[in-house]
Design a protein around this motif. Structure first.
Motif, PDB file in Angstrom:
ATOM      1  N   PRO A 123       0.795  -1.232   0.000  1.00  0.00           N
ATOM      2  CA  PRO A 123       0.000   0.000   0.000  1.00  0.00           C
ATOM      3  C   PRO A 123       0.827   1.281   0.000  1.00  0.00           C
ATOM      4  CG  PRO A 123      -0.167  -1.121   2.122  1.00  0.00           C
ATOM      5  CD  PRO A 123       0.584  -2.034   1.206  1.00  0.00           C
ATOM      6  N   ALA A 124       2.053   1.209   0.459  1.00  0.00           N
ATOM      7  CA  ALA A 124       2.909   2.408   0.461  1.00  0.00           C
ATOM      8  C   ALA A 124       3.837   2.449  -0.756  1.00  0.00           C
ATOM      9  CB  ALA A 124       3.747   2.446   1.740  1.00  0.00           C
ATOM     10  N   GLY A 125       3.725   1.448  -1.622  1.00  0.00           N
ATOM     11  CA  GLY A 125       4.609   1.374  -2.781  1.00  0.00           C
ATOM     12  C   GLY A 125       4.300   2.428  -3.832  1.00  0.00           C
ATOM     13  N   PRO A 126       5.298   2.724  -4.675  1.00  0.00           N
ATOM     14  CA  PRO A 126       5.074   3.717  -5.730  1.00  0.00           C
ATOM     15  C   PRO A 126       4.024   3.206  -6.715  1.00  0.00           C
ATOM     16  CG  PRO A 126       7.133   2.552  -6.087  1.00  0.00           C
ATOM     17  CD  PRO A 126       6.607   2.102  -4.747  1.00  0.00           C
ATOM     18  N   GLY A 127       3.003   3.990  -6.936  1.00  0.00           N
ATOM     19  CA  GLY A 127       1.966   3.599  -7.885  1.00  0.00           C
ATOM     20  C   GLY A 127       0.892   2.695  -7.328  1.00  0.00           C
ATOM     21  N   SER A 128       0.918   2.440  -6.015  1.00  0.00           N
ATOM     22  CA  SER A 128      -0.060   1.505  -5.446  1.00  0.00           C
ATOM     23  C   SER A 128      -1.486   2.033  -5.507  1.00  0.00           C
ATOM     24  CB  SER A 128       0.307   1.140  -4.005  1.00  0.00           C
ATOM     25  OG  SER A 128       0.272   2.286  -3.186  1.00  0.00           O
ATOM     26  N   VAL A 129      -1.652   3.340  -5.532  1.00  0.00           N
ATOM     27  CA  VAL A 129      -2.995   3.921  -5.653  1.00  0.00           C
ATOM     28  C   VAL A 129      -3.480   3.805  -7.104  1.00  0.00           C
ATOM     29  CG1 VAL A 129      -4.327   6.054  -5.476  1.00  0.00           C
ATOM     30  CG2 VAL A 129      -2.667   5.467  -3.713  1.00  0.00           C
ATOM     31  N   GLN A 130      -2.597   4.024  -8.043  1.00  0.00           N
ATOM     32  CA  GLN A 130      -2.958   3.985  -9.453  1.00  0.00           C
ATOM     33  C   GLN A 130      -3.092   2.565  -9.998  1.00  0.00           C
ATOM     34  OE1 GLN A 130      -0.276   5.677  -8.288  1.00  0.00           O
ATOM     35  NE2 GLN A 130      -0.889   7.812  -8.501  1.00  0.00           N
ATOM     36  N   ALA A 131      -2.403   1.607  -9.412  1.00  0.00           N
ATOM     37  CA  ALA A 131      -2.377   0.245  -9.952  1.00  0.00           C
ATOM     38  C   ALA A 131      -3.767  -0.386 -10.079  1.00  0.00           C
ATOM     39  CB  ALA A 131      -1.448  -0.639  -9.117  1.00  0.00           C
ATOM     40  N   PRO A 132      -4.618  -0.357  -9.051  1.00  0.00           N
ATOM     41  CA  PRO A 132      -5.952  -0.946  -9.215  1.00  0.00           C
ATOM     42  C   PRO A 132      -6.781  -0.213 -10.275  1.00  0.00           C
ATOM     43  CG  PRO A 132      -5.468  -0.618  -6.887  1.00  0.00           C
ATOM     44  CD  PRO A 132      -4.396   0.069  -7.666  1.00  0.00           C
ATOM     45  N   GLU A 133      -6.602   1.107 -10.369  1.00  0.00           N
ATOM     46  CA  GLU A 133      -7.310   1.880 -11.395  1.00  0.00           C
ATOM     47  C   GLU A 133      -6.854   1.476 -12.789  1.00  0.00           C
ATOM     48  OE1 GLU A 133      -6.358   5.868 -10.261  1.00  0.00           O
ATOM     49  OE2 GLU A 133      -7.523   5.747  -8.412  1.00  0.00           O
ATOM     50  N   GLU A 134      -5.548   1.296 -12.954  1.00  0.00           N
ATOM     51  CA  GLU A 134      -5.004   0.856 -14.241  1.00  0.00           C
ATOM     52  C   GLU A 134      -5.499  -0.550 -14.597  1.00  0.00           C
ATOM     53  OE1 GLU A 134      -3.033   2.249 -16.640  1.00  0.00           O
ATOM     54  OE2 GLU A 134      -3.278   4.140 -15.572  1.00  0.00           O
ATOM     55  N   ALA A 135      -5.509  -1.440 -13.614  1.00  0.00           N
ATOM     56  CA  ALA A 135      -5.982  -2.804 -13.848  1.00  0.00           C
ATOM     57  C   ALA A 135      -7.450  -2.797 -14.269  1.00  0.00           C
ATOM     58  CB  ALA A 135      -5.788  -3.661 -12.599  1.00  0.00           C
ATOM     59  N   ALA A 136      -8.276  -2.009 -13.585  1.00  0.00           N
ATOM     60  CA  ALA A 136      -9.705  -1.934 -13.912  1.00  0.00           C
ATOM     61  C   ALA A 136      -9.917  -1.342 -15.309  1.00  0.00           C
ATOM     62  CB  ALA A 136     -10.439  -1.117 -12.865  1.00  0.00           C
ATOM     63  N   ALA A 137      -9.174  -0.298 -15.632  1.00  0.00           N
ATOM     64  CA  ALA A 137      -9.294   0.318 -16.955  1.00  0.00           C
ATOM     65  C   ALA A 137      -8.858  -0.655 -18.048  1.00  0.00           C
ATOM     66  CB  ALA A 137      -8.474   1.605 -17.017  1.00  0.00           C
ATOM     67  N   HIS A 138      -7.790  -1.388 -17.791  1.00  0.00           N
ATOM     68  CA  HIS A 138      -7.298  -2.354 -18.777  1.00  0.00           C
ATOM     69  C   HIS A 138      -8.326  -3.471 -18.989  1.00  0.00           C
ATOM     70  CE1 HIS A 138      -4.072  -4.160 -21.126  1.00  0.00           C
ATOM     71  NE2 HIS A 138      -4.534  -5.311 -20.677  1.00  0.00           N
ATOM     72  N   ARG A 139      -8.887  -3.988 -17.898  1.00  0.00           N
ATOM     73  CA  ARG A 139      -9.917  -5.027 -18.012  1.00  0.00           C
ATOM     74  C   ARG A 139     -11.123  -4.515 -18.794  1.00  0.00           C
ATOM     75  NH1 ARG A 139      -9.412  -6.727 -11.895  1.00  0.00           N
ATOM     76  NH2 ARG A 139      -7.926  -8.428 -12.091  1.00  0.00           N
ATOM     77  N   ALA A 140     -11.572  -3.305 -18.476  1.00  0.00           N
ATOM     78  CA  ALA A 140     -12.727  -2.730 -19.181  1.00  0.00           C
ATOM     79  C   ALA A 140     -12.439  -2.585 -20.669  1.00  0.00           C
ATOM     80  CB  ALA A 140     -13.092  -1.376 -18.573  1.00  0.00           C
ATOM     81  N   GLY A 141     -11.254  -2.117 -21.006  1.00  0.00           N
ATOM     82  CA  GLY A 141     -10.877  -1.993 -22.411  1.00  0.00           C
ATOM     83  C   GLY A 141     -10.848  -3.331 -23.116  1.00  0.00           C
ATOM     84  N   ARG A 142     -10.334  -4.326 -22.446  1.00  0.00           N
ATOM     85  CA  ARG A 142     -10.285  -5.672 -23.029  1.00  0.00           C
ATOM     86  C   ARG A 142     -11.686  -6.200 -23.274  1.00  0.00           C
ATOM     87  NH1 ARG A 142      -8.826  -9.853 -25.573  1.00  0.00           N
ATOM     88  NH2 ARG A 142      -8.891 -11.900 -24.617  1.00  0.00           N
ATOM     89  N   LEU A 143     -12.566  -6.045 -22.307  1.00  0.00           N
ATOM     90  CA  LEU A 143     -13.919  -6.580 -22.432  1.00  0.00           C
ATOM     91  C   LEU A 143     -14.778  -5.799 -23.423  1.00  0.00           C
ATOM     92  CD1 LEU A 143     -14.629  -7.400 -18.704  1.00  0.00           C
ATOM     93  CD2 LEU A 143     -14.223  -9.033 -20.548  1.00  0.00           C
ATOM     94  N   ARG A 144     -14.613  -4.480 -23.454  1.00  0.00           N
ATOM     95  CA  ARG A 144     -15.494  -3.646 -24.283  1.00  0.00           C
ATOM     96  C   ARG A 144     -14.952  -3.369 -25.675  1.00  0.00           C
ATOM     97  NH1 ARG A 144     -15.958  -0.334 -19.288  1.00  0.00           N
ATOM     98  NH2 ARG A 144     -17.698  -1.246 -18.178  1.00  0.00           N
ATOM     99  N   ALA A 145     -13.649  -3.358 -25.821  1.00  0.00           N
ATOM    100  CA  ALA A 145     -13.096  -2.876 -27.083  1.00  0.00           C
ATOM    101  C   ALA A 145     -12.524  -3.966 -27.980  1.00  0.00           C
ATOM    102  CB  ALA A 145     -12.034  -1.827 -26.799  1.00  0.00           C
ATOM    103  N   HIS A 146     -11.582  -4.737 -27.485  1.00  0.00           N
ATOM    104  CA  HIS A 146     -10.851  -5.604 -28.408  1.00  0.00           C
ATOM    105  C   HIS A 146     -10.897  -7.088 -28.077  1.00  0.00           C
ATOM    106  CE1 HIS A 146      -7.843  -4.363 -25.367  1.00  0.00           C
ATOM    107  NE2 HIS A 146      -7.401  -5.591 -25.490  1.00  0.00           N
ATOM    108  N   ARG A 147     -11.744  -7.515 -27.168  1.00  0.00           N
ATOM    109  CA  ARG A 147     -11.756  -8.928 -26.783  1.00  0.00           C
ATOM    110  C   ARG A 147     -12.066  -9.854 -27.952  1.00  0.00           C
ATOM    111  NH1 ARG A 147     -15.581 -12.459 -23.132  1.00  0.00           N
ATOM    112  NH2 ARG A 147     -14.085 -14.083 -22.609  1.00  0.00           N
ATOM    113  N   ASP A 148     -13.038  -9.484 -28.767  1.00  0.00           N
ATOM    114  CA  ASP A 148     -13.426 -10.353 -29.875  1.00  0.00           C
ATOM    115  C   ASP A 148     -12.647 -10.086 -31.156  1.00  0.00           C
ATOM    116  OD1 ASP A 148     -15.315 -11.692 -28.320  1.00  0.00           O
ATOM    117  OD2 ASP A 148     -16.849 -10.191 -28.752  1.00  0.00           O
TER     118      ASP A 148
END
Length: 74
Positions: free
Chosen positions: A35-60
């Motif tokens: 939790p105190a690591g560099p980017g630990s606040v942004q990491a879950p946001e990046e993961a969620a955005a990446h998953r959403a992009g995969r599911l909505r944009a280019h999965r198929d």
């Protein structure tokens, strides 16, 4: 498979899903474990955005081919 045999491969949807979920899951896990690591606040946001992009944009539409190129023997 005998020595020297090359195995090319092509991606399929569930294999790409496994890779994507592993990557985004690892990122989110790292953030929870550090939790105190560099980017630990942004990491879950990046993961969620990446998953959403995969599911909505280019999965198929996205895939890739891994050809194996090597010289042939005469």
């Amino acid at each position: 498979m005998s020595p020297g045999t090359a195995q090319p491969g092509a991606s399929i949807s569930h294999w790409l899903d496994d890779c994507e979920w592993s990557w985004t899951g690892s990122l989110a896990s790292w953030a929870l474990d550090h939790p105190a690591g560099p980017g630990s606040v942004q990491a879950p946001e990046e993961a969620a955005a990446h998953r959403a992009g995969r599911l909505r944009a280019h999965r198929d539409a996205l895939g890739f081919l891994c050809p194996v190129l090597r010289p042939t023997r005469p």
